[in-house]
Design a protein around this motif. Structure first.
Motif, mmCIF file in Angstrom:
data_model
loop_
_atom_site.group_PDB
_atom_site.id
_atom_site.type_symbol
_atom_site.label_atom_id
_atom_site.label_comp_id
_atom_site.label_asym_id
_atom_site.label_seq_id
_atom_site.Cartn_x
_atom_site.Cartn_y
_atom_site.Cartn_z
ATOM 1 N N UNK A 71 -64.291 -133.917 -56.012
ATOM 2 C CA UNK A 71 -63.319 -132.947 -55.200
ATOM 3 C C UNK A 71 -63.581 -131.942 -55.466
ATOM 4 N N UNK A 72 -65.493 -131.586 -56.065
ATOM 5 C CA UNK A 72 -65.600 -130.316 -56.940
ATOM 6 C C UNK A 72 -65.359 -129.090 -55.572
ATOM 7 N N UNK A 100 -63.222 -122.878 -58.008
ATOM 8 C CA UNK A 100 -63.033 -123.976 -59.372
ATOM 9 C C UNK A 100 -61.573 -124.090 -60.138
ATOM 10 N N UNK A 101 -61.979 -125.406 -60.756
ATOM 11 C CA UNK A 101 -60.970 -125.992 -62.026
ATOM 12 C C UNK A 101 -59.752 -125.498 -61.268
ATOM 13 N N UNK A 102 -59.519 -126.122 -60.717
ATOM 14 C CA UNK A 102 -58.030 -126.176 -59.800
ATOM 15 C C UNK A 102 -57.061 -127.464 -60.124
ATOM 16 N N UNK A 139 -70.152 -124.851 -68.940
ATOM 17 C CA UNK A 139 -70.778 -125.793 -67.777
ATOM 18 C C UNK A 139 -70.088 -125.736 -66.820
ATOM 19 N N UNK A 140 -69.974 -124.972 -66.147
ATOM 20 C CA UNK A 140 -70.179 -125.714 -64.121
ATOM 21 C C UNK A 140 -68.702 -127.196 -64.066
ATOM 22 N N UNK A 141 -68.552 -128.173 -65.043
ATOM 23 C CA UNK A 141 -67.157 -128.846 -64.443
ATOM 24 C C UNK A 141 -66.722 -129.369 -65.683
ATOM 25 N N UNK A 142 -67.427 -129.091 -67.303
ATOM 26 C CA UNK A 142 -67.414 -129.495 -68.685
ATOM 27 C C UNK A 142 -67.209 -127.902 -69.119
#
Length: 245
Positions: free
Chosen positions: A37-38, A54-56, A210-213
């Motif tokens: 679900x990015x 981002x980051x929800x 970085x991004x989702x990490x």
């Protein structure tokens, strides 16, 4: 075990998004969706030009350490916990390179100090006794269940595969403090009656990734116990964060 299985599924799916689609310029906006679900936008497609958020939904997997100036020893490998954060990402700049995050978080802190906590004879404060005083148990854990309100400033680079830094803090309520002991040849005993549990929790945290990490660190500034006669401890956690979307 269920939590570990779910986390494994999340990791496997997220790794699918680590590669840039073949033949695409990394500076262009990509339609590829990294992670779960990015770029989820609900039932309808996103409006053209709509800012990405981002980051929800963030899961932190942490190793926890009790911090004090006294006799508490290092924690064993089983001192793991997790945080589940549901956040609103509120853009401040046009490209969402700076944003404000606020939300609700559940924190599970678990440590395994090499000793036990006991209430005094008047049941008014809490003392700590190292293993040298009590050796008739196989293992023990000590921890907290916490509900908190995290607030953070978020900085990220403009590209799709962005670098990010989150700096913030949280304030919350300690729902429960527990101590679990496994005596020799007996079932585990769980104690939730330590007398001066401090219900107020506040601290600072940071994510860099970085991004989702991201790598994650959190320090609880509020003491675990209220009484000045109690063992003066607080919690330090560090680990890895995965942003689901």
């Amino acid at each position: 075990m269920k939590f570990l299985k779910l986390l494994t599924v999340f990791l496997l799916i997220s790794f699918q998004g680590l590669a840039q689609p073949q033949g695409k310029d990394s500076t262009l906006v990509s339609r590829h969706r990294p992670g779960i679900f990015w770029y989820y936008t609900g039932w309808r497609p996103a409006r053209p030009g709509k800012l990405r958020k981002y980051d929800r939904l963030i899961i932190d997997v942490t190793y926890n350490q009790l911090m004090n100036s006294g006799s508490i020893r290092s924690n064993p490998w089983r001192s793991f916990g997790c945080n589940i954060n549901t956040m609103w990402d509120i853009p401040i700049t046009n490209g969402n390179t700076v944003s404000f995050g606020i939300g609700l978080a559940y924190k599970y802190q678990k440590t395994g100090p090499k000793g036990l906590f006991f209430a005094d004879s008047t049941n008014s404060f809490t003392s700590y006794y190292p293993d040298s005083s009590y050796t008739d148990y196989r293992k023990n854990t000590f921890g907290n269940h916490i509900l908190a309100l995290p607030i953070e400033f978020r900085f990220r680079s403009p590209k799709w595969q962005h670098v990010k830094v989150h700096i913030g803090g949280s304030i919350g309520y300690r729902l429960q403090t527990f101590q679990k002991v496994w005596p020799e040849h007996q079932h585990a005993i769980k104690d939730k009656s330590l007398p001066d549990r401090n219900p107020l929790v506040y601290g600072v945290h940071m994510r860099v990734g970085i991004r989702n990490w991201a790598l994650f660190a959190d320090y609880t500034l509020a003491p675990q116990f209220k009484s000045s006669k109690s063992e003066q401890i607080s919690a330090l956690a560090f680990g890895v964060s995965l942003s689901i979307f």
